[in-house]
Scaffold this motif. Structure first.
Motif, PDB file in Angstrom:
ATOM      1  N   THR A 174     -10.164  -4.492  -0.179  1.00 53.05           N
ATOM      2  CA  THR A 174      -9.454  -3.810  -1.251  1.00 53.05           C
ATOM      3  C   THR A 174      -9.936  -2.373  -1.376  1.00 53.05           C
ATOM      4  O   THR A 174      -9.143  -1.431  -1.476  1.00 53.05           O
ATOM      5  N   MET A 175     -11.257  -2.216  -1.351  1.00 56.10           N
ATOM      6  CA  MET A 175     -11.819  -0.868  -1.432  1.00 56.10           C
ATOM      7  C   MET A 175     -11.371  -0.021  -0.247  1.00 56.10           C
ATOM      8  O   MET A 175     -11.163   1.183  -0.363  1.00 56.10           O
ATOM      9  N   ASP A 176     -11.251  -0.669   0.906  1.00 52.42           N
ATOM     10  CA  ASP A 176     -10.834   0.070   2.093  1.00 52.42           C
ATOM     11  C   ASP A 176      -9.405   0.579   1.936  1.00 52.42           C
ATOM     12  O   ASP A 176      -9.115   1.734   2.221  1.00 52.42           O
ATOM     13  N   ALA A 177      -8.513  -0.282   1.475  1.00 53.02           N
ATOM     14  CA  ALA A 177      -7.119   0.123   1.322  1.00 53.02           C
ATOM     15  C   ALA A 177      -6.976   1.147   0.200  1.00 53.02           C
ATOM     16  O   ALA A 177      -6.029   1.933   0.178  1.00 53.02           O
ATOM     17  N   PHE A 178      -7.917   1.146  -0.744  1.00 52.33           N
ATOM     18  CA  PHE A 178      -7.987   2.170  -1.784  1.00 52.33           C
ATOM     19  C   PHE A 178      -7.951   3.563  -1.145  1.00 52.33           C
ATOM     20  O   PHE A 178      -7.314   4.480  -1.669  1.00 52.33           O
ATOM     21  N   GLY A 179      -8.644   3.708   0.008  1.00 51.56           N
ATOM     22  CA  GLY A 179      -8.750   4.997   0.692  1.00 51.56           C
ATOM     23  C   GLY A 179      -7.410   5.623   1.039  1.00 51.56           C
ATOM     24  O   GLY A 179      -7.064   6.687   0.513  1.00 51.56           O
ATOM     25  N   PRO A 180      -6.620   4.982   1.906  1.00 53.06           N
ATOM     26  CA  PRO A 180      -5.347   5.598   2.274  1.00 53.06           C
ATOM     27  C   PRO A 180      -4.391   5.758   1.093  1.00 53.06           C
ATOM     28  O   PRO A 180      -3.606   6.713   1.074  1.00 53.06           O
ATOM     29  N   ALA A 238       0.844  -1.201   0.000  1.00 49.69           N
ATOM     30  CA  ALA A 238       0.000   0.000   0.000  1.00 49.69           C
ATOM     31  C   ALA A 238       0.878   1.249   0.000  1.00 49.69           C
ATOM     32  O   ALA A 238       0.628   2.200  -0.742  1.00 49.69           O
ATOM     33  N   VAL A 239       1.915   1.228   0.834  1.00 49.70           N
ATOM     34  CA  VAL A 239       2.764   2.417   0.919  1.00 49.70           C
ATOM     35  C   VAL A 239       3.582   2.599  -0.361  1.00 49.70           C
ATOM     36  O   VAL A 239       3.893   3.711  -0.757  1.00 49.70           O
ATOM     37  N   LYS A 240       3.931   1.475  -1.011  1.00 50.92           N
ATOM     38  CA  LYS A 240       4.630   1.587  -2.294  1.00 50.92           C
ATOM     39  C   LYS A 240       3.672   2.050  -3.403  1.00 50.92           C
ATOM     40  O   LYS A 240       4.097   2.574  -4.429  1.00 50.92           O
ATOM     41  N   SER A 241       2.370   1.783  -3.216  1.00 51.38           N
ATOM     42  CA  SER A 241       1.405   2.118  -4.263  1.00 51.38           C
ATOM     43  C   SER A 241       1.103   3.604  -4.320  1.00 51.38           C
ATOM     44  O   SER A 241       0.784   4.137  -5.382  1.00 51.38           O
ATOM     45  N   ASN A 242       1.174   4.288  -3.161  1.00 52.83           N
ATOM     46  CA  ASN A 242       0.687   5.665  -3.157  1.00 52.83           C
ATOM     47  C   ASN A 242       1.470   6.549  -4.134  1.00 52.83           C
ATOM     48  O   ASN A 242       0.878   7.297  -4.902  1.00 52.83           O
ATOM     49  N   VAL A 243       2.802   6.415  -4.149  1.00 54.23           N
ATOM     50  CA  VAL A 243       3.580   7.270  -5.034  1.00 54.23           C
ATOM     51  C   VAL A 243       3.331   6.871  -6.496  1.00 54.23           C
ATOM     52  O   VAL A 243       3.292   7.714  -7.399  1.00 54.23           O
ATOM     53  N   ARG A 244       3.089   5.580  -6.723  1.00 56.29           N
ATOM     54  CA  ARG A 244       2.797   5.127  -8.086  1.00 56.29           C
ATOM     55  C   ARG A 244       1.408   5.584  -8.525  1.00 56.29           C
ATOM     56  O   ARG A 244       1.172   5.871  -9.696  1.00 56.29           O
ATOM     57  N   ASP A 251      -9.614  10.783  -3.876  1.00 56.89           N
ATOM     58  CA  ASP A 251      -9.596  10.915  -2.431  1.00 56.89           C
ATOM     59  C   ASP A 251     -11.022  10.914  -1.885  1.00 56.89           C
ATOM     60  O   ASP A 251     -11.328  10.262  -0.876  1.00 56.89           O
ATOM     61  N   ALA A 252     -11.919  11.653  -2.560  1.00 58.02           N
ATOM     62  CA  ALA A 252     -13.315  11.698  -2.126  1.00 58.02           C
ATOM     63  C   ALA A 252     -13.934  10.303  -2.177  1.00 58.02           C
ATOM     64  O   ALA A 252     -14.661   9.892  -1.261  1.00 58.02           O
ATOM     65  N   VAL A 253     -13.632   9.552  -3.257  1.00 62.28           N
ATOM     66  CA  VAL A 253     -14.131   8.177  -3.350  1.00 62.28           C
ATOM     67  C   VAL A 253     -13.577   7.343  -2.194  1.00 62.28           C
ATOM     68  O   VAL A 253     -14.287   6.551  -1.581  1.00 62.28           O
ATOM     69  N   GLY A 254     -12.295   7.563  -1.909  1.00 62.97           N
ATOM     70  CA  GLY A 254     -11.666   6.827  -0.815  1.00 62.97           C
ATOM     71  C   GLY A 254     -12.354   7.074   0.513  1.00 62.97           C
ATOM     72  O   GLY A 254     -12.525   6.153   1.315  1.00 62.97           O
ATOM     73  N   ARG A 274      -5.269  -2.122  -7.247  1.00 60.14           N
ATOM     74  CA  ARG A 274      -4.394  -3.303  -7.195  1.00 60.14           C
ATOM     75  C   ARG A 274      -3.515  -3.265  -5.961  1.00 60.14           C
ATOM     76  O   ARG A 274      -3.269  -4.300  -5.331  1.00 60.14           O
ATOM     77  N   GLY A 275      -3.037  -2.068  -5.631  1.00 63.57           N
ATOM     78  CA  GLY A 275      -2.257  -1.945  -4.400  1.00 63.57           C
ATOM     79  C   GLY A 275      -3.091  -2.337  -3.190  1.00 63.57           C
ATOM     80  O   GLY A 275      -2.634  -3.077  -2.317  1.00 63.57           O
ATOM     81  N   GLY A 276      -4.327  -1.847  -3.169  1.00 63.69           N
ATOM     82  CA  GLY A 276      -5.220  -2.212  -2.070  1.00 63.69           C
ATOM     83  C   GLY A 276      -5.541  -3.692  -2.082  1.00 63.69           C
ATOM     84  O   GLY A 276      -5.701  -4.318  -1.030  1.00 63.69           O
ATOM     85  N   GLY A 277      -5.615  -4.259  -3.294  1.00 62.66           N
ATOM     86  CA  GLY A 277      -5.956  -5.672  -3.426  1.00 62.66           C
ATOM     87  C   GLY A 277      -4.932  -6.584  -2.772  1.00 62.66           C
ATOM     88  O   GLY A 277      -5.274  -7.653  -2.266  1.00 62.66           O
ATOM     89  N   VAL A 278      -3.674  -6.168  -2.792  1.00 60.94           N
ATOM     90  CA  VAL A 278      -2.655  -7.000  -2.149  1.00 60.94           C
ATOM     91  C   VAL A 278      -3.018  -7.198  -0.680  1.00 60.94           C
ATOM     92  O   VAL A 278      -3.048  -8.320  -0.171  1.00 60.94           O
TER      93      VAL A 278
END
Lengths: 720, 720
Positions: free
Chosen positions: B440-446, B114-120, B472-475, B138-142
């Motif tokens: 997955t949707m939850d991790a989408f948020g952060p 998740a933390v690697k996904s944010n910058v990507r 961000d709003a969706v998150g 996909r990051g959240g899906g992990v």
């Protein structure tokens, strides 16, 4: 008369004479300058008009409910040994109306004197602190003693009217309606009054202090009279109805538990015992009140405390005498275990005082924490207040939990039938013995608060203001203590009312008490009933505080309208002869809005258990058990929420007072007092605490008992 | 393999491969400009350092608890058919450690990606919305899929390690420790992360926005990285641990209920059924996730919703197949009633989405009311928010209540042993089938929240900001939905865990399930146990929000110190080359304080039921029943409080957003937007809502399940 029963009529007559003497004593005193009388009259008229309108609404509802109860119990109910369903139905309806009427009368009369006392207290404050304390205490005493006497006389009279000695095992079941009537009135009285008082308070503050920058109780504020009226109708009349209900429900519930022993021993004293204990308590409280002599130098709270301890010691004696002379015949020595149970209740009433003070006085950690948090703004102030309020549930749960376990255990040791539950009943009796005294202290609050307001509005000098300021601060403490007392006694009473409920189910189903005892929360339907009850507590609280917000909105609009229509109210051209705001209009609008808003939250706890019971009956579940689960978990939820709200609200209030008192300092040691951002933050916290501690919280005490009485009355509906 | 059990290893392996593919796909993407990478690295380091320290603390506690459990269960416990007390003790301890380890591993790995996904995600937002959605999802899906897979694999492996097919009626009882280990880690993960995230948020805002007047996520604020780290450790890692625990506890509880049927039919599918349903759910969620294709024009929420519906439909199919092929042999046609029960759970997971949206989106009445109330200041904003939060308990209680009643009834119709409770278990299975997708949707948020922050700090253009703002709003919405889902599933799971608890008591006392079924709350000791449980919920909530306040205080001190020490951080002489604040110091201080503050509230729900059980056992009461009452009423209280906090907090948040969005107008039609008093009032409300919805509320979900698992594991201690 069996046992010591002669004490009941004697205590009743004595108390009534005492009330008359108190009322005459207060009324004959000097009512101050014409200016003070004028203000006093406005408060009186506002309060009277609100009460009249409020009780007309309640009366209308009460008649409807009485008819509905009659029809429902008559049609869906069951015959009982000695009575047809129809007999039970009309007697329940009549008892309901009598209970409602007694509660209403006690509220009105107590209120009348309280509102007449405030101006006399203000006048007395010009002469001496001692006289001011005497006036406030005697004025409050009228409410306190009248309420308790009406409860005792009402329950006793209707017990004899419905069979008395002839059918002592049936009569208590017929008078449950009395308790329901009392709690029905109490709920609306507390809700309506609570919404009124806090809406007026919040509204007057927001538009006066915040928007227009004028001080509290300033005569230019059109809502100022509404605010003063509110103190009377909320704190005084509302709490009076609450504890009227407590004493009635406790008496009736304990009498029903007494039946279980009577069935075995055929000794009627078991059913009369609760009335006798109450009688002794009234005499003890009377002596306590008479003994109060305030000292000019000391904190007036100490004088009130001395009187309370006199009442407590005499209560212990009265309890011992009752147990010793009434219960010895059947228990032969083991009755002292029940005396122990009573002592548990008396001890609880002392401990609750100390705990309430810990959480709401600014000498201690909790309030200090909130004041500290105000430095970083309203958000941190409120987070701190929430966390203090949540924390207080620990003490509340421990007092109630330990008292119940101990009292139950003492009861069991006595060896009578249903002894454990009877032990908790005796503990509740012990706790409620000093009820008249506690109620007197409670009414002391609004009287001194009003006296202070009248002095402010009448432009009294600083020396005189100092006297009523001191009394006002004492009044805030006594109000907080009463709430703690009312809550813990409601918690104790709840358990005996559950047992009375189960006994009543048993009598209807099996013809004898003690056969229906299990409430199995592991069954899905009981668990869901319990979940719904916990939800009703939240929903009710939400509705109550929302009602305050809505009503406050109406007041704000009206005050703004008056300021716009006539700017000379705020800034008169001739300062000697300012334009007067239309106080009556503000009072009227507040009253209308408060009465409209009390309806929905008031009906919720009346209807919810009935709907749950009927729906689960229709679905073929054991509906009385579902309702029992609803009742028990609703009670638990209500106690916790009320503890949070009452104590949290009190702590917020006093955090603000602590800052106003100049007791908060920044890192460099500078005082952070009035008009600092910290003070503004604390004002926000206090404003939020207000509807919690004076509207929703106290209404929850009533809700707890109302759940018990409504289910007790409507038991016949839930049984197939 | 019996029944469809082959689906479990297949789903497990498939999911692991899927997770690897997702991780590779995300990691190989472009990680943006050097500036973005630098910020991303700082967030990564902060999060990693916190997690390492947090999990070291948790690991230490876990080892202590494992030893204590082993000793207690070994010494005070009981032999069971086939196992000595010692056997049970060490197996419980080992299972506890394995559960704790799995939870920790899943949390770490999910978090890493998740933390690697944010910058990507931030980098992708420069190219297209569609790609940004893909990366975040996909990051959240992990996290989402790894967590669920670990839970399924862990439970299955330990089931076989402890007997499996040889002793299918005993093994589930030996693996309860796994669930306790998972909930133990979850509680501390959620508490520590929740305290961290909200303290950083509140602290950064108060000292940045309010005191220094710099915008949110401004690089001059020393607490800004701590704030971004917080989103990951609180929302992502915390909720992941929460739902890891849910899925594990549900599986184990349902397997224990299956024993009751197995005892009669000797058909092992009843015990394996929950694992198979979970397997199908994982495959359904995988397909759902793959199917998501975001469209540039539309609201990205719609794309996520479409994927959710794909997962739901496939879950229904999977559930039908499982029921049809596995249960037909024993039920001969009646198994479709259990399919009905599962549908109830799936329906509940849909309804909860709509209700959460109603209470937290500003199209609807509740949020509008709060925004309106902001016009008269913070006090009325907060009163309105409290009343909305309280109101939401109605919907929560109705969903859970109706689902339980229906599922129980469907279960009963199937006619198997303990069928009603098994029905509620199937409903919970149905609800939790889509858990990987929801997570997955939850991790989408952060991830999107962080991507937005990185764009702000890296000075991205307004067009790009718009993309991440939308995400961000969706998150925010998906985070609110997950909380509703987690809460309702916890409520459903609770009931099946009660039954598992009672079955376990029964097995230990009587050697067979189904003999110990009654929890009689009318007994004084059970009532008092229930009262204490309701209190623990309040006390815990108070401690959790107080912890946020205290930790925020530390951050505020540090930021002030940095600003004082080097004024050029705020107002650089050379704007091109400003002095950098010491982000790492702020991160470190936050981490230390959060970890210290999580200990007391974390230990409370672990110790409270044990103390209650042992004290009542010592007093010679039926301690397992008292603990059951504690468990049930604690669950009810926790659900209500969490509903208030999660939804109330969400509503406050969005009332603020509504004002920032320019949707609030005064009487004259002027927009009341940012920098108006109404906005300031709404910010106060949001700040109060933050610790409620992101610290205390989500921790309460875990508390509910922890109460269930700790009592399930320690049952042997409470039995004489």
């Amino acid at each position: 008369m069996p046992g010591l029963f002669w004490i009941v009529p004697i205590a009743g007559v004595l108390t009534m004479l005492f009330v008359l003497w108190l009322a005459r004593d207060v009324l004959k005193r000097d009512s101050g300058t014409p200016k003070m009388r004028e203000i006093g009259d406005m408060i009186f008229q506002g309060a009277w008009a609100f009460m009249k309108r409020q009780y007309s609404t309640i009366a209308m509802f009460a008649v409807v409910v009485a008819v509905v109860i009659g029809v429902l119990v008559g049609v869906l109910g069951h015959n009982q040994p000695g009575y047809s369903g129809f007999d039970i139905a009309w007697r329940t309806s009549v008892a309901f109306l009598v209970g409602a009427l007694c509660s209403g009368f006690a509220g009105f009369a107590g209120m009348y004197i309280a509102v007449k006392s405030n101006v006399r207290c203000a006048s007395a404050s010009q002469r001496s602190l001692r006289e001011a304390v005497t006036v406030a205490l005697r004025g409050g005493g009228v409410a306190g003693f009248l309420i308790t006497a009406m409860s005792l006389i009402g329950v006793t009279a209707i017990f004899f009217a419905f069979g008395g000695y002839d059918k002592p095992d049936i009569a208590p079941n017929l008078i449950v309606g009395f308790g329901f009537g009392a709690s029905f009135v109490a709920l609306f009285a507390q809700l309506g009054g609570g919404i009124y008082t806090k809406a007026a308070d919040v509204g007057a503050d927001l538009v006066g202090k915040v928007e227009s920058g004028i001080p509290e109780d300033d005569p230019r504020n059109p809502a100022v009279i509404a605010d003063l009226v509110g103190d009377n109708v909320g704190d005084c009349a509302g709490r009076g109805a609450d504890l009227f209900e407590s004493t009635a429900a406790e008496n009736i519930g304990a009498m029903i538990l007494g039946i279980a022993v009577y069935v075995v021993t055929k000794n009627v004293v078991w059913i009369l015992f609760p009335l006798v204990v109450r009688g002794f308590g009234m005499i003890a409280s009377m002596v306590g009140l008479i003994s109060v002599k305030a000292n000019e130098k000391e904190n007036p709270m100490n004088a009130l405390n001395r009187g309370y301890y006199v009442a407590l010691v005499l209560s212990v004696v009265g309890l011992f005498v009752s147990v010793h002379y009434m219960l010895n015949k059947d228990l032969g020595g083991k009755e002292y275990w029940l005396f122990g149970a009573g002592l548990v209740g008396i001890a609880a009433s002392i401990i609750v005082v100390y705990i309430t003070r810990y959480y709401t006085e600014f000498r201690y950690r909790p309030v200090k924490e909130i004041a500290e948090a105000s430095k970083t703004g309203p958000a941190t102030n409120i987070i701190a207040g929430l966390s203090v309020g949540f924390e207080t549930t620990f003490a509340t749960a421990m007092i109630i939990g330990v008292s119940l376990m101990l009292a139950y255990w003492f009861g069991t040791q006595s060896g009578i039938a249903g002894a454990g539950a009877f032990g908790t009943a005796v503990a509740t009796m012990g706790m409620l013995m000093t009820c008249p005294y506690i109620l007197t202290m409670d009414a002391f609050g609004p009287i001194t608060d009003n006296a202070n307001g009248i002095n402010e509005m009448a432009g009294a000098g600083p020396e005189i203001r100092k006297v009523t300021d001191r009394l006002d601060a004492v009044g805030n403490t006594t109000k907080a203590l009463t709430k703690g007392y009312a809550l813990v006694s409601a918690g104790l009473a709840a358990f005996l009312l559950f047992q009375a409920y189960l006994d009543r189910v048993s009598i209807i189903k099996f013809g004898t008490p003690g056969e229906y005892t299990v409430v199995d929360i592991a069954r899905v339907e009981v668990f869901v009933g319990a979940l719904l009850a916990a939800m009703v507590v939240y929903l009710f609280s939400g509705m109550a505080i929302k009602a305050v917000g809505k009503t406050a909105g109406k007041i704000i609009e009206e005050v703004r309208r008056q300021f716009r229509a006539d700017p000379e109210i705020l800034n008169p051209k001739d300062p000697k002869n300012p334009h007067k705001p239309d106080y009556a209009k503000a009072v009227d609008i507040t009253a209308r809005a408060a009465l409209r808003e009390m309806v929905a939250p008031g009906l919720l706890p009346v209807l919810a258990p009935v709907i749950v019971g009927l729906v689960f009956k229709w679905m073929n579940y054991d509906a009385p058990m579902v309702v029992a689960g609803f009742l028990m978990v609703g009670t638990i939820g209500g106690i916790m929420m009320a503890s949070f709200m009452n104590n949290g609200g009190g702590a917020w209030d006093n955090a603000k007072k602590m800052i106003e008192d100049g007791q908060l300092k920044d890192e460099k040691g500078n005082v952070l007092g009035k008009k600092t951002p910290a003070h503004a933050a604390a004002v926000v916290g206090d404003t939020i605490g207000d509807p919690l501690k004076d509207t929703a919280g106290p209404s929850l005490h009533v809700l707890i008992k109302l759940l018990a009485t409504v289910t007790l009355v409507l038991v016949p509906l839930f049984i197939k």
